[in-house]
Design a protein around this motif. Structure first.
Motif, PDB file in Angstrom:
ATOM      1  N   THR A  24       0.834  -1.203   0.000  1.00  0.00           N
ATOM      2  CA  THR A  24       0.000   0.000   0.000  1.00  0.00           C
ATOM      3  C   THR A  24       0.868   1.251   0.000  1.00  0.00           C
ATOM      4  O   THR A  24       0.610   2.203  -0.749  1.00  0.00           O
ATOM      5  N   GLU A  25       1.898   1.259   0.826  1.00  0.00           N
ATOM      6  CA  GLU A  25       2.808   2.407   0.894  1.00  0.00           C
ATOM      7  C   GLU A  25       3.515   2.626  -0.438  1.00  0.00           C
ATOM      8  O   GLU A  25       3.732   3.767  -0.859  1.00  0.00           O
ATOM      9  N   ARG A  26       3.886   1.524  -1.089  1.00  0.00           N
ATOM     10  CA  ARG A  26       4.557   1.640  -2.385  1.00  0.00           C
ATOM     11  C   ARG A  26       3.629   2.311  -3.398  1.00  0.00           C
ATOM     12  O   ARG A  26       4.061   3.169  -4.173  1.00  0.00           O
ATOM     13  N   ALA A  27       2.359   1.951  -3.376  1.00  0.00           N
ATOM     14  CA  ALA A  27       1.395   2.584  -4.284  1.00  0.00           C
ATOM     15  C   ALA A  27       1.282   4.080  -3.984  1.00  0.00           C
ATOM     16  O   ALA A  27       1.191   4.901  -4.913  1.00  0.00           O
ATOM     17  N   VAL A  28       1.318   4.452  -2.702  1.00  0.00           N
ATOM     18  CA  VAL A  28       1.274   5.864  -2.325  1.00  0.00           C
ATOM     19  C   VAL A  28       2.503   6.590  -2.877  1.00  0.00           C
ATOM     20  O   VAL A  28       2.393   7.676  -3.455  1.00  0.00           O
ATOM     21  N   LEU A  29       3.668   5.976  -2.718  1.00  0.00           N
ATOM     22  CA  LEU A  29       4.894   6.600  -3.243  1.00  0.00           C
ATOM     23  C   LEU A  29       4.834   6.770  -4.758  1.00  0.00           C
ATOM     24  O   LEU A  29       5.238   7.807  -5.286  1.00  0.00           O
ATOM     25  N   GLU A  30       4.338   5.760  -5.456  1.00  0.00           N
ATOM     26  CA  GLU A  30       4.235   5.854  -6.918  1.00  0.00           C
ATOM     27  C   GLU A  30       3.315   7.005  -7.325  1.00  0.00           C
ATOM     28  O   GLU A  30       3.619   7.752  -8.260  1.00  0.00           O
ATOM     29  N   LYS A  31       2.204   7.168  -6.607  1.00  0.00           N
ATOM     30  CA  LYS A  31       1.287   8.278  -6.903  1.00  0.00           C
ATOM     31  C   LYS A  31       1.937   9.615  -6.591  1.00  0.00           C
ATOM     32  O   LYS A  31       1.731  10.594  -7.308  1.00  0.00           O
ATOM     33  N   ARG A  33      12.657   2.667  10.000  1.00  0.00           N
ATOM     34  CA  ARG A  33      13.066   3.955  10.578  1.00  0.00           C
ATOM     35  C   ARG A  33      13.369   4.977   9.478  1.00  0.00           C
ATOM     36  O   ARG A  33      13.054   6.163   9.608  1.00  0.00           O
ATOM     37  N   LEU A  34      13.956   4.514   8.381  1.00  0.00           N
ATOM     38  CA  LEU A  34      14.180   5.405   7.237  1.00  0.00           C
ATOM     39  C   LEU A  34      12.856   5.848   6.638  1.00  0.00           C
ATOM     40  O   LEU A  34      12.686   7.013   6.254  1.00  0.00           O
ATOM     41  N   LYS A  35      11.923   4.916   6.565  1.00  0.00           N
ATOM     42  CA  LYS A  35      10.605   5.227   6.014  1.00  0.00           C
ATOM     43  C   LYS A  35       9.887   6.245   6.891  1.00  0.00           C
ATOM     44  O   LYS A  35       9.253   7.174   6.377  1.00  0.00           O
ATOM     45  N   GLU A  36       9.989   6.096   8.190  1.00  0.00           N
ATOM     46  CA  GLU A  36       9.384   7.071   9.099  1.00  0.00           C
ATOM     47  C   GLU A  36       9.985   8.456   8.848  1.00  0.00           C
ATOM     48  O   GLU A  36       9.269   9.465   8.801  1.00  0.00           O
ATOM     49  N   ALA A  37      11.300   8.506   8.659  1.00  0.00           N
ATOM     50  CA  ALA A  37      11.967   9.778   8.364  1.00  0.00           C
ATOM     51  C   ALA A  37      11.463  10.367   7.048  1.00  0.00           C
ATOM     52  O   ALA A  37      11.300  11.594   6.937  1.00  0.00           O
ATOM     53  N   LEU A  38      11.211   9.526   6.057  1.00  0.00           N
ATOM     54  CA  LEU A  38      10.656   9.998   4.776  1.00  0.00           C
ATOM     55  C   LEU A  38       9.351  10.739   5.011  1.00  0.00           C
ATOM     56  O   LEU A  38       9.171  11.877   4.569  1.00  0.00           O
ATOM     57  N   TRP A  39       8.412  10.065   5.690  1.00  0.00           N
ATOM     58  CA  TRP A  39       7.087  10.678   5.877  1.00  0.00           C
ATOM     59  C   TRP A  39       7.199  11.970   6.677  1.00  0.00           C
ATOM     60  O   TRP A  39       6.546  12.969   6.349  1.00  0.00           O
ATOM     61  N   GLU A  40       8.059  11.975   7.689  1.00  0.00           N
ATOM     62  CA  GLU A  40       8.227  13.184   8.488  1.00  0.00           C
ATOM     63  C   GLU A  40       8.881  14.305   7.676  1.00  0.00           C
ATOM     64  O   GLU A  40       8.524  15.477   7.820  1.00  0.00           O
ATOM     65  N   SER A  41       9.822  13.954   6.812  1.00  0.00           N
ATOM     66  CA  SER A  41      10.464  14.965   5.957  1.00  0.00           C
ATOM     67  C   SER A  41       9.463  15.585   4.998  1.00  0.00           C
ATOM     68  O   SER A  41       9.485  16.801   4.763  1.00  0.00           O
ATOM     69  N   LEU A  42       8.584  14.756   4.465  1.00  0.00           N
ATOM     70  CA  LEU A  42       7.571  15.281   3.545  1.00  0.00           C
ATOM     71  C   LEU A  42       6.586  16.195   4.269  1.00  0.00           C
ATOM     72  O   LEU A  42       6.114  17.184   3.705  1.00  0.00           O
ATOM     73  N   ILE A  43       6.292  15.891   5.525  1.00  0.00           N
ATOM     74  CA  ILE A  43       5.421  16.763   6.315  1.00  0.00           C
ATOM     75  C   ILE A  43       6.091  18.125   6.509  1.00  0.00           C
ATOM     76  O   ILE A  43       5.475  19.176   6.328  1.00  0.00           O
ATOM     77  N   VAL A  44       7.379  18.111   6.865  1.00  0.00           N
ATOM     78  CA  VAL A  44       8.118  19.357   7.099  1.00  0.00           C
ATOM     79  C   VAL A  44       8.223  20.168   5.808  1.00  0.00           C
ATOM     80  O   VAL A  44       7.967  21.374   5.800  1.00  0.00           O
ATOM     81  N   ALA A  45       8.583  19.511   4.701  1.00  0.00           N
ATOM     82  CA  ALA A  45       8.783  20.221   3.436  1.00  0.00           C
ATOM     83  C   ALA A  45       7.452  20.661   2.837  1.00  0.00           C
ATOM     84  O   ALA A  45       7.378  21.724   2.213  1.00  0.00           O
ATOM     85  N   GLY A  46       6.407  19.846   3.019  1.00  0.00           N
ATOM     86  CA  GLY A  46       5.087  20.171   2.500  1.00  0.00           C
ATOM     87  C   GLY A  46       5.058  20.518   1.027  1.00  0.00           C
ATOM     88  O   GLY A  46       4.412  21.487   0.632  1.00  0.00           O
ATOM     89  N   PRO A  47       5.772  19.726   0.181  1.00  0.00           N
ATOM     90  CA  PRO A  47       5.805  20.079  -1.236  1.00  0.00           C
ATOM     91  C   PRO A  47       4.437  19.936  -1.893  1.00  0.00           C
ATOM     92  O   PRO A  47       3.613  19.119  -1.476  1.00  0.00           O
ATOM     93  N   GLY A  48       4.191  20.752  -2.914  1.00  0.00           N
ATOM     94  CA  GLY A  48       2.936  20.673  -3.662  1.00  0.00           C
ATOM     95  C   GLY A  48       2.741  19.283  -4.245  1.00  0.00           C
ATOM     96  O   GLY A  48       3.693  18.628  -4.661  1.00  0.00           O
ATOM     97  N   ALA A 104      -1.266  15.065   5.331  1.00  0.00           N
ATOM     98  CA  ALA A 104      -2.074  14.331   6.322  1.00  0.00           C
ATOM     99  C   ALA A 104      -1.845  12.830   6.157  1.00  0.00           C
ATOM    100  O   ALA A 104      -1.698  12.097   7.142  1.00  0.00           O
ATOM    101  N   ALA A 105      -1.798  12.371   4.910  1.00  0.00           N
ATOM    102  CA  ALA A 105      -1.510  10.950   4.649  1.00  0.00           C
ATOM    103  C   ALA A 105      -0.106  10.610   5.132  1.00  0.00           C
ATOM    104  O   ALA A 105       0.118   9.535   5.697  1.00  0.00           O
ATOM    105  N   CYS A 106       0.833  11.527   4.952  1.00  0.00           N
ATOM    106  CA  CYS A 106       2.200  11.298   5.440  1.00  0.00           C
ATOM    107  C   CYS A 106       2.207  11.143   6.951  1.00  0.00           C
ATOM    108  O   CYS A 106       2.950  10.316   7.492  1.00  0.00           O
ATOM    109  N   GLY A 107       1.391  11.911   7.647  1.00  0.00           N
ATOM    110  CA  GLY A 107       1.300  11.794   9.101  1.00  0.00           C
ATOM    111  C   GLY A 107       0.779  10.427   9.513  1.00  0.00           C
ATOM    112  O   GLY A 107       1.311   9.806  10.439  1.00  0.00           O
ATOM    113  N   ARG A 108      -0.241   9.945   8.813  1.00  0.00           N
ATOM    114  CA  ARG A 108      -0.771   8.606   9.112  1.00  0.00           C
ATOM    115  C   ARG A 108       0.273   7.532   8.826  1.00  0.00           C
ATOM    116  O   ARG A 108       0.428   6.569   9.584  1.00  0.00           O
TER     117      ARG A 108
END
Length: 162
Positions: free
Chosen positions: A50-57, A109-124, A129-133
């Protein structure tokens, strides 16, 4: 070749997801006789898909393309990583199990850092919110895998009786 940082970053993590999925699949299949391990890994693998599909999108949403070269390299590197000295030349050992669980924990742990980095950067194009979940899910996964690791460490590191 992609030169923008965000698609490169997402593709790197997508490749890591491929390797983690392969490693989890191997660990699950080698531990079918241990449901306390295989059931956790089965759920983990489904969540990785499921996460891989999210990353692809996400890659698509930011105008990037999936790197088939990175995906192939990740798949290959996971296969090569199996050729390690684990106390049994070609067999699966308790040490194999421990090393695999430690590898999965590091990946989570790397994956957790990914989602947190995307929250901080907030790129368009990125649903923060999905990154937080997903970051919360990664923390849960890390805890579950760590609990498994702790149950396996003594078996893996005990000295054989002389």
């Amino acid at each position: 070749m992609e030169t923008r940082p965000l698609p490169i970053y997402l593709n790197d993590h997508l490749a890591g997801s491929i390797a983690a999925s392969e490693l989890a699949n191997r660990c699950e299949s080698e531990n079918r006789d241990r449901p306390e391990i295989s059931e956790v890994l089965s759920r983990f693998r489904r969540e990785l898909e499921t996460e891989r599909a999210v990353l692809e999108k996400m890659i698509e949403a930011v105008g990037g393309q999936r790197s088939t070269v990175k995906m192939a390299m990740a798949w290959s590197m996971e296969k090569v990583s199996r050729l390690k000295l684990n106390g049994g030349v070609i067999s699966y050992t308790p040490l194999s199990r421990l090393i695999e669980l430690e590898g999965l924990i590091a990946g989570v742990r790397l994956k957790e850092a990914l989602w947190e980095s995307l929250i901080v950067a907030g790129p368009g194009g990125i649903d923060t919110a999905a990154c937080g979940r997903l970051a919360d899910q990664a923390r849960r996964q890390s805890g579950e895998l760590e609990a498994l690791r702790k149950t396996c460490v003594l078996e893996a590191l005990e000295e054989p009786a002389s």
